[in-house]
Design a protein around this motif. Structure first.
Motif, short mmCIF file in Angstrom:
data_model
loop_
_atom_site.label_atom_id
_atom_site.label_comp_id
_atom_site.label_asym_id
_atom_site.label_seq_id
_atom_site.Cartn_x
_atom_site.Cartn_y
_atom_site.Cartn_z
N ARG A 139 -53.19 -11.13 -7.28
CA ARG A 139 -53.07 -9.68 -7.42
C ARG A 139 -52.37 -9.38 -8.74
NH1 ARG A 139 -50.12 -6.59 -3.29
NH2 ARG A 139 -49.48 -8.47 -2.22
N PRO A 140 -52.90 -8.43 -9.51
CA PRO A 140 -52.23 -8.14 -10.79
C PRO A 140 -50.85 -7.54 -10.56
CG PRO A 140 -53.93 -6.50 -10.35
CD PRO A 140 -54.03 -7.54 -9.25
N LYS A 141 -49.94 -7.86 -11.47
CA LYS A 141 -48.60 -7.29 -11.39
C LYS A 141 -48.67 -5.78 -11.66
CE LYS A 141 -44.05 -8.50 -13.04
NZ LYS A 141 -43.25 -9.16 -14.07
N LEU A 142 -47.86 -5.01 -10.95
CA LEU A 142 -47.91 -3.57 -11.11
C LEU A 142 -46.66 -3.04 -11.82
CD1 LEU A 142 -49.38 -2.57 -7.64
CD2 LEU A 142 -50.57 -2.79 -9.82
N TYR A 143 -46.86 -1.94 -12.55
CA TYR A 143 -45.78 -1.33 -13.33
C TYR A 143 -45.62 0.15 -12.98
CZ TYR A 143 -45.57 -5.53 -16.10
OH TYR A 143 -45.40 -6.83 -16.49
N LYS A 144 -44.35 0.56 -12.83
CA LYS A 144 -44.06 1.97 -12.57
C LYS A 144 -44.00 2.72 -13.89
CE LYS A 144 -40.27 0.58 -10.51
NZ LYS A 144 -38.99 0.51 -9.78
N VAL A 145 -44.59 3.91 -13.91
CA VAL A 145 -44.38 4.82 -15.03
C VAL A 145 -43.25 5.75 -14.63
CG1 VAL A 145 -45.34 6.68 -16.45
CG2 VAL A 145 -46.77 4.71 -15.84
N ILE A 146 -42.22 5.82 -15.49
CA ILE A 146 -41.01 6.59 -15.17
C ILE A 146 -40.83 7.75 -16.14
CG2 ILE A 146 -38.49 6.43 -15.05
CD1 ILE A 146 -39.01 3.48 -14.15
N THR B 297 -41.36 5.92 -19.65
CA THR B 297 -41.21 4.48 -19.87
C THR B 297 -41.94 3.73 -18.76
OG1 THR B 297 -39.18 4.40 -18.58
CG2 THR B 297 -38.93 4.75 -20.93
N ILE B 298 -42.05 2.41 -18.89
CA ILE B 298 -42.63 1.64 -17.78
C ILE B 298 -41.66 0.53 -17.36
CG2 ILE B 298 -44.96 2.12 -18.66
CD1 ILE B 298 -45.26 -0.90 -19.08
N GLU B 299 -41.79 0.12 -16.13
CA GLU B 299 -40.88 -0.88 -15.55
C GLU B 299 -41.66 -1.69 -14.51
OE1 GLU B 299 -37.37 -0.09 -12.53
OE2 GLU B 299 -36.91 0.77 -14.49
N PRO B 300 -41.53 -3.02 -14.52
CA PRO B 300 -42.27 -3.81 -13.53
C PRO B 300 -41.78 -3.52 -12.11
CG PRO B 300 -40.83 -5.22 -14.83
CD PRO B 300 -40.76 -3.86 -15.44
N GLU B 301 -42.71 -3.53 -11.17
CA GLU B 301 -42.34 -3.36 -9.75
C GLU B 301 -41.76 -4.66 -9.24
OE1 GLU B 301 -44.34 -0.27 -6.79
OE2 GLU B 301 -45.28 -2.23 -6.97
N GLU B 302 -40.77 -4.56 -8.36
CA GLU B 302 -40.15 -5.77 -7.80
C GLU B 302 -41.20 -6.55 -6.99
OE1 GLU B 302 -39.13 -2.66 -6.14
OE2 GLU B 302 -38.45 -2.24 -8.18
N THR C 112 -51.60 -1.02 -13.16
CA THR C 112 -51.57 -2.31 -13.84
C THR C 112 -50.95 -2.07 -15.23
OG1 THR C 112 -53.81 -1.95 -14.62
CG2 THR C 112 -53.55 -3.30 -12.65
N ARG C 113 -50.53 -3.16 -15.87
CA ARG C 113 -49.73 -3.02 -17.11
C ARG C 113 -50.41 -2.19 -18.21
NH1 ARG C 113 -46.00 -7.46 -19.90
NH2 ARG C 113 -45.08 -6.09 -21.43
N ASP C 114 -51.67 -2.52 -18.50
CA ASP C 114 -52.40 -1.82 -19.57
C ASP C 114 -52.47 -0.32 -19.32
OD1 ASP C 114 -52.86 -4.05 -20.99
OD2 ASP C 114 -55.06 -3.90 -20.96
N ILE C 115 -52.80 0.03 -18.10
CA ILE C 115 -52.97 1.45 -17.78
C ILE C 115 -51.62 2.17 -17.81
CG2 ILE C 115 -53.73 3.08 -16.00
CD1 ILE C 115 -55.90 1.00 -15.27
N ALA C 116 -50.58 1.51 -17.27
CA ALA C 116 -49.25 2.11 -17.28
C ALA C 116 -48.78 2.35 -18.72
CB ALA C 116 -48.26 1.21 -16.55
N GLU C 117 -48.99 1.35 -19.60
CA GLU C 117 -48.57 1.48 -21.00
C GLU C 117 -49.32 2.59 -21.70
OE1 GLU C 117 -49.15 -2.38 -22.71
OE2 GLU C 117 -47.08 -3.01 -22.32
N THR C 118 -50.64 2.63 -21.48
CA THR C 118 -51.47 3.65 -22.14
C THR C 118 -51.06 5.05 -21.71
OG1 THR C 118 -53.30 2.11 -22.27
CG2 THR C 118 -53.84 4.44 -22.48
N LYS C 119 -50.86 5.24 -20.42
CA LYS C 119 -50.53 6.57 -19.91
C LYS C 119 -49.13 7.00 -20.36
CE LYS C 119 -53.65 6.95 -15.98
NZ LYS C 119 -54.30 8.22 -16.39
N ALA C 120 -48.17 6.08 -20.32
CA ALA C 120 -46.81 6.41 -20.74
C ALA C 120 -46.79 6.77 -22.23
CB ALA C 120 -45.87 5.23 -20.47
N THR C 121 -47.55 6.03 -23.03
CA THR C 121 -47.61 6.30 -24.47
C THR C 121 -48.27 7.65 -24.75
OG1 THR C 121 -47.72 3.95 -24.96
CG2 THR C 121 -48.45 5.43 -26.69
N ARG C 122 -49.40 7.91 -24.10
CA ARG C 122 -50.11 9.18 -24.31
C ARG C 122 -49.25 10.37 -23.91
NH1 ARG C 122 -55.94 9.72 -24.07
NH2 ARG C 122 -55.46 11.45 -22.67
#
Ligand code: TYC
Length: 101
Positions: free
Chosen positions: A18-25, A96-101, A71-81
Motif C-alpha cells: 500500500r502506498p504511504k499516505l501524506y496529510k495536507v495541513i 504543508t504535508i506530513e506523513p501519516e503514522e 499519496t505523496r505526489d498528489i499531496a505535494e502538488t495540491k499543497a504547492t498549488r
C-alpha cells in the motif's frame, strides 16, 4: 471437455504494497482573509462551502487543520498549488504535508 491436467500447483501470491499516505495541513496566519482560504479549499480540494468553512475555522482557532490525505505526489502538488494561490495574491497562506503514522 475441460482439461484438468493443467491446474497450477500453487496459487499466485501477488505482492502489493500500500502506498504511504501524506496529510495536507492548513496553517493559520493573521493576514489571509477567511473567505480567500475557503475559496482555495473549495477549488483545490473539491470541498463544499460548509466543509471548507469548518476546516478554515479549525485552522484559525487551533493553528493547523488536516485538510485531506493523499499519496505523496498528489499531496505535494495540491499543497504547492494551494500555497501558490495565496502567494499570487500576496498572502502568506501555507499548506504543508506530513506523513501519516
Ligand atoms: N486567521 C485568518 C484571519 O483571521 C484566517 C485564516 C484561517 C488564515 C485559516 C489562514 O489557515 C488559515 N483573517
Amino acid at each position: 471437455m475441460p482439461d484438468s491436467t493443467i491446474k497450477p500447483q500453487t496459487k499466485a501470491k501477488p505482492k502489493v504494497e500500500r502506498p504511504k499516505l501524506y496529510k495536507v495541513i492548513l496553517v493559520n496566519d493573521d493576514y489571509t482573509p477567511r473567505e480567500f482560504v475557503v475559496r482555495v479549499l473549495k477549488a483545490e480540494f473539491r470541498m463544499s462551502e460548509d466543509q471548507a468553512a469548518k476546516v478554515m475555522l479549525t485552522a484559525h482557532q487551533r493553528g493547523v487543520c488536516v485538510v485531506a490525505v493523499f499519496t505523496r505526489d498528489i499531496a505535494e502538488t495540491k499543497a504547492t498549488r494551494a500555497t501558490d494561490a495565496g502567494r499570487a495574491k500576496g498572502y502568506p497562506l501555507l499548506f504543508t504535508i506530513e506523513p501519516e503514522e
